[in-house]
Scaffold this motif. Structure first.
Motif, PDB file in Angstrom:
ATOM      1  N   ASP A  32       0.846  -1.187   0.000  1.00 19.21           N
ATOM      2  CA  ASP A  32       0.000   0.000   0.000  1.00 19.21           C
ATOM      3  C   ASP A  32       0.893   1.252   0.000  1.00 19.21           C
ATOM      4  O   ASP A  32       2.131   1.144   0.052  1.00 19.21           O
ATOM      5  CB  ASP A  32      -0.992  -0.025   1.162  1.00 19.21           C
ATOM      6  N   GLU A  33       0.278   2.428  -0.068  1.00 18.22           N
ATOM      7  CA  GLU A  33       1.056   3.670  -0.172  1.00 18.22           C
ATOM      8  C   GLU A  33       1.968   3.880   1.027  1.00 18.22           C
ATOM      9  O   GLU A  33       3.101   4.339   0.875  1.00 18.22           O
ATOM     10  CB  GLU A  33       0.125   4.870  -0.347  1.00 18.22           C
ATOM     11  N   GLU A  34       1.479   3.588   2.224  1.00 19.34           N
ATOM     12  CA  GLU A  34       2.291   3.756   3.432  1.00 19.34           C
ATOM     13  C   GLU A  34       3.519   2.843   3.374  1.00 19.34           C
ATOM     14  O   GLU A  34       4.629   3.244   3.739  1.00 19.34           O
ATOM     15  CB  GLU A  34       1.432   3.443   4.660  1.00 19.34           C
ATOM     16  N   GLN A  35       3.336   1.639   2.893  1.00 20.54           N
ATOM     17  CA  GLN A  35       4.447   0.700   2.772  1.00 20.54           C
ATOM     18  C   GLN A  35       5.429   1.129   1.685  1.00 20.54           C
ATOM     19  O   GLN A  35       6.642   1.037   1.876  1.00 20.54           O
ATOM     20  CB  GLN A  35       3.912  -0.707   2.488  1.00 20.54           C
ATOM     21  N   ILE A  36       4.929   1.618   0.563  1.00 21.53           N
ATOM     22  CA  ILE A  36       5.818   2.111  -0.498  1.00 21.53           C
ATOM     23  C   ILE A  36       6.642   3.282   0.013  1.00 21.53           C
ATOM     24  O   ILE A  36       7.851   3.354  -0.221  1.00 21.53           O
ATOM     25  CB  ILE A  36       5.031   2.490  -1.768  1.00 21.53           C
ATOM     26  N   ALA A  37       6.003   4.185   0.737  1.00 18.63           N
ATOM     27  CA  ALA A  37       6.736   5.316   1.314  1.00 18.63           C
ATOM     28  C   ALA A  37       7.844   4.817   2.234  1.00 18.63           C
ATOM     29  O   ALA A  37       8.986   5.296   2.188  1.00 18.63           O
ATOM     30  CB  ALA A  37       5.783   6.236   2.075  1.00 18.63           C
ATOM     31  N   ALA A  38       7.532   3.834   3.067  1.00 18.63           N
ATOM     32  CA  ALA A  38       8.529   3.275   3.987  1.00 18.63           C
ATOM     33  C   ALA A  38       9.679   2.623   3.223  1.00 18.63           C
ATOM     34  O   ALA A  38      10.852   2.759   3.607  1.00 18.63           O
ATOM     35  CB  ALA A  38       7.872   2.267   4.934  1.00 18.63           C
ATOM     36  N   LEU A  39       9.365   1.916   2.141  1.00 21.35           N
ATOM     37  CA  LEU A  39      10.413   1.286   1.329  1.00 21.35           C
ATOM     38  C   LEU A  39      11.310   2.331   0.675  1.00 21.35           C
ATOM     39  O   LEU A  39      12.539   2.164   0.623  1.00 21.35           O
ATOM     40  CB  LEU A  39       9.791   0.385   0.266  1.00 21.35           C
ATOM     41  N   ILE A  40      10.711   3.404   0.179  1.00 23.75           N
ATOM     42  CA  ILE A  40      11.515   4.474  -0.427  1.00 23.75           C
ATOM     43  C   ILE A  40      12.426   5.103   0.614  1.00 23.75           C
ATOM     44  O   ILE A  40      13.609   5.348   0.354  1.00 23.75           O
ATOM     45  CB  ILE A  40      10.608   5.518  -1.109  1.00 23.75           C
ATOM     46  N   TRP A  41      11.896   5.340   1.810  1.00 23.44           N
ATOM     47  CA  TRP A  41      12.746   5.898   2.868  1.00 23.44           C
ATOM     48  C   TRP A  41      13.862   4.932   3.252  1.00 23.44           C
ATOM     49  O   TRP A  41      15.011   5.336   3.441  1.00 23.44           O
ATOM     50  CB  TRP A  41      11.921   6.266   4.106  1.00 23.44           C
ATOM     51  N   ALA A  42      13.541   3.640   3.357  1.00 23.68           N
ATOM     52  CA  ALA A  42      14.571   2.649   3.708  1.00 23.68           C
ATOM     53  C   ALA A  42      15.681   2.635   2.668  1.00 23.68           C
ATOM     54  O   ALA A  42      16.873   2.609   3.017  1.00 23.68           O
ATOM     55  CB  ALA A  42      13.947   1.263   3.840  1.00 23.68           C
ATOM     56  N   ALA A  43      15.317   2.675   1.401  1.00 23.36           N
ATOM     57  CA  ALA A  43      16.323   2.689   0.335  1.00 23.36           C
ATOM     58  C   ALA A  43      17.130   3.979   0.361  1.00 23.36           C
ATOM     59  O   ALA A  43      18.356   3.967   0.166  1.00 23.36           O
ATOM     60  CB  ALA A  43      15.651   2.501  -1.028  1.00 23.36           C
ATOM     61  N   THR A  44      16.478   5.085   0.612  1.00 22.54           N
ATOM     62  CA  THR A  44      17.164   6.378   0.665  1.00 22.54           C
ATOM     63  C   THR A  44      18.165   6.419   1.813  1.00 22.54           C
ATOM     64  O   THR A  44      19.308   6.864   1.641  1.00 22.54           O
ATOM     65  CB  THR A  44      16.132   7.514   0.804  1.00 22.54           C
ATOM     66  N   VAL A  45      17.754   5.936   2.970  1.00 25.24           N
ATOM     67  CA  VAL A  45      18.629   5.960   4.150  1.00 25.24           C
ATOM     68  C   VAL A  45      19.845   5.068   3.944  1.00 25.24           C
ATOM     69  O   VAL A  45      20.980   5.482   4.226  1.00 25.24           O
ATOM     70  CB  VAL A  45      17.852   5.585   5.426  1.00 25.24           C
ATOM     71  N   ILE A  46      19.661   3.846   3.442  1.00 27.59           N
ATOM     72  CA  ILE A  46      20.834   2.977   3.270  1.00 27.59           C
ATOM     73  C   ILE A  46      21.762   3.546   2.211  1.00 27.59           C
ATOM     74  O   ILE A  46      22.985   3.447   2.344  1.00 27.59           O
ATOM     75  CB  ILE A  46      20.451   1.501   2.981  1.00 27.59           C
ATOM     76  N   ASN A  47      21.227   4.164   1.180  1.00 25.90           N
ATOM     77  CA  ASN A  47      22.093   4.785   0.182  1.00 25.90           C
ATOM     78  C   ASN A  47      22.913   5.915   0.796  1.00 25.90           C
ATOM     79  O   ASN A  47      24.099   6.059   0.500  1.00 25.90           O
ATOM     80  CB  ASN A  47      21.278   5.270  -1.021  1.00 25.90           C
TER      81      ASN A  47
END
Length: 161
Positions: free
Chosen positions: A125-140
């Motif tokens: 869902d949108e909340e999960q996609i947002a969380a995934l984008i943040w997770a990818a951004t932070v690890i990068n």
């Protein structure tokens, strides 16, 4: 030049503690958002490992493969992660999350394609996609910090449960 011959790099936490603290807060907020959105912790570790593979971050690979093992991840899946598209070892959710994380990591290489985003939207869902984008951004961001400051892998140990 090998790591043993490298010049000493800046200690970011010591020189810029406020910025380092803000980065830690961002990481904590991203983890909380993922937990609140009910994104599986295993998926977050897969994202962290895969982005770190792409970026060539030895420190983060050491950390996140250890964390993944501590959470029960199998050696087989960790070893196959760089070729996840060619294996049967990953679920549809994991595949969608990995594709999204790769697109965010390689954003210079065609942005985040619509088909990658659509695949993620089919299983998150949108909340999960947002969380995934943040997770990818932070690890990068963490990959870039570890690489720029030549943080040495090996000493990290996962927290004991």
């Amino acid at each position: 030049m090998s790591n043993s011959e490298s010049i000493t790099r800046v200690a970011l936490k010591k020189i810029t503690p406020d910025v380092s603290g803000a980065m830690g807060s961002l990481h904590g907020a991203a983890v909380s958002a993922a937990r609140d959105a009910k994104v599986e912790p295993e998926i977050l570790e897969l994202i962290r490992i895969r982005a770190s593979q792409i970026n060539g971050c030895a420190f983060c690979l050491d950390m996140h493969t250890k964390d993944a093992r501590a959470q029960g991840e199998t050696e087989q899946r960790i070893y196959a992660l760089s070729a996840w598209r060619e294996t049967p070892f990953f679920s549809a959710r994991e595949r969608a999350a990995l594709a999204l994380a790769e697109a965010v990591t390689l954003v210079h290489d065609g942005h985040v394609p619509d088909d990658v985003y659509a695949e993620a939207a089919e299983v998150f869902d949108e909340e999960q996609i947002a969380a995934l984008i943040w997770a990818a951004t932070v690890i990068n961001a963490y990959n870039r910090i570890a690489i720029a400051t030549r943080m040495l892998p090996g000493a990290y140990q996962p927290a004991q449960k």
